[in-house]
Scaffold this motif. Structure first.
Motif, PDB file in Angstrom:
ATOM      1  N   THR A 170      54.504  34.133   2.465  1.00  0.00           N
ATOM      2  CA  THR A 170      55.428  35.324   1.620  1.00  0.00           C
ATOM      3  C   THR A 170      54.520  36.265   2.865  1.00  0.00           C
ATOM      4  O   THR A 170      55.937  36.384   2.864  1.00  0.00           O
ATOM      5  CB  THR A 170      53.636  35.509   1.582  1.00  0.00           C
ATOM      6  N   LEU A 171      54.260  36.150   3.209  1.00  0.00           N
ATOM      7  CA  LEU A 171      54.072  37.097   5.087  1.00  0.00           C
ATOM      8  C   LEU A 171      55.738  37.138   4.954  1.00  0.00           C
ATOM      9  O   LEU A 171      56.750  37.841   5.722  1.00  0.00           O
ATOM     10  CB  LEU A 171      53.072  36.905   5.541  1.00  0.00           C
ATOM     11  N   THR A 172      56.248  35.772   5.928  1.00  0.00           N
ATOM     12  CA  THR A 172      57.157  35.468   6.574  1.00  0.00           C
ATOM     13  C   THR A 172      58.340  36.088   6.113  1.00  0.00           C
ATOM     14  O   THR A 172      59.212  36.262   6.214  1.00  0.00           O
ATOM     15  CB  THR A 172      57.465  34.106   6.739  1.00  0.00           C
ATOM     16  N   SER A 173      58.641  35.774   4.492  1.00  0.00           N
ATOM     17  CA  SER A 173      59.797  35.655   4.089  1.00  0.00           C
ATOM     18  C   SER A 173      59.803  37.335   3.954  1.00  0.00           C
ATOM     19  O   SER A 173      60.442  37.562   3.680  1.00  0.00           O
ATOM     20  CB  SER A 173      59.476  34.861   2.466  1.00  0.00           C
ATOM     21  N   GLY A 174      58.883  38.177   3.947  1.00  0.00           N
ATOM     22  CA  GLY A 174      58.746  39.375   3.440  1.00  0.00           C
ATOM     23  C   GLY A 174      59.615  40.146   4.795  1.00  0.00           C
ATOM     24  O   GLY A 174      60.444  41.366   4.921  1.00  0.00           O
ATOM     25  N   ILE A 175      58.873  39.872   5.473  1.00  0.00           N
ATOM     26  CA  ILE A 175      59.821  40.092   6.936  1.00  0.00           C
ATOM     27  C   ILE A 175      61.178  39.431   6.653  1.00  0.00           C
ATOM     28  O   ILE A 175      62.561  40.875   8.512  1.00  0.00           O
ATOM     29  CB  ILE A 175      58.647  39.491   8.389  1.00  0.00           C
TER      30      ILE A 175
END
Length: 259
Positions: A118-123
């Motif tokens: 989720t953090l990777t996609s948000g970035i």
């Protein structure tokens, strides 16, 4: 529940942003001819990132793609590159976000892995939104510069006056799309905090003896002076009384008995 809602909303908003970026990149109305001084004209021109079009008063429209790359301005090519990078990152972020949704279970994937995805996609969404906003802003700056240069030449009475171009609808679509992708990426990063499992602050640490397993029996410890009046008080577990001889005296083993 709030974490799942934030994650789903971030995914939907980011999807709209990525779709808007694709739409804006494919549109031909990045710059349109300014009709302020000549509202009635037989030819209307507008340009995009990939081709320029001419629409006649009869309704016939003819578009011609840019057959050259090296002949285009450097800033124009930079805008192309920024939009393409934003679209690629946005599509990759969508694929990662689909597998990171909390409402979708894939095998035995843990919440920690979903939080990282989720953090990777948000970035990725944030970078894609910034690329779209930057590309559209650079193109708008080029239009503003060319517009005022054309206006200056017109007021100076020059013969070869070029057509002035103003903002097209694709610019506004790109700005909105970049903003949506940026907001969706921020929502995905906020949802990442709720997916991380709570861990205890203090972790128990076990210590093992490095030597052999030795068991010790604890018991009361008596401190004495070393001299006791009655020898019977010295009896205890493991203490045997010395045998007595015929005359009543106790005989103790000598040092030669242990040889």
């Amino acid at each position: 529940m709030s974490t799942t809602l934030c994650q789903v909303m971030g995914f939907l908003v980011s999807s709209l942003g990525v779709g808007g970026s694709i739409m804006a990149t494919a549109m031909d109305t990045w710059s349109t001819q300014d009709l302020y001084d000549n509202p009635v004209t037989a030819v209307f021109q507008y340009q995009g990132l990939w081709r320029s079009c001419v629409r006649q008063s009869s309704g016939f429209t003819e578009c011609r793609p840019y057959f050259t790359i090296l002949g285009l301005p450097a800033m124009f090519q930079a805008v192309r590159a920024l939009m393409i990078v934003g679209i690629v990152l946005g599509i990759l972020g969508l694929f990662v976000c689909i597998f990171a949704l909390k409402c979708i279970r894939i095998g035995s994937m843990e919440d920690t892995a979903k939080a990282n995805m989720t953090l990777t996609s948000g970035i990725m969404f944030i970078v894609a939104g910034l690329c779209a906003i930057t590309g559209v802003s650079v193109f708008a700056n080029m239009l503003v510069t060319n517009f005022w240069m054309s206006t200056t030449n017109m007021y100076q009475g020059m013969q070869n006056v070029q057509n002035r171009y103003t903002f097209g609808s694709a610019l506004f679509v790109g700005w909105v799309a970049g903003g949506l992708a940026l907001v969706g990426g921020i929502m995905m990063c906020l949802a990442c905090k709720g997916l991380v499992p709570e861990e205890s602050r203090y972790k128990a640490v076990s210590y093992n003896a490095s030597g052999r397993n030795i068991s010790y029996r604890t018991g009361p410890y008596k401190v004495g002076s070393g001299y006791e009046a009655d020898p019977k008080t010295r009896k205890g577990a493991g203490y045997e009384e010395a045998p007595r001889s015929e005359d009543g005296r106790r005989s103790y083993p000598s040092k030669y008995d242990y040889v």
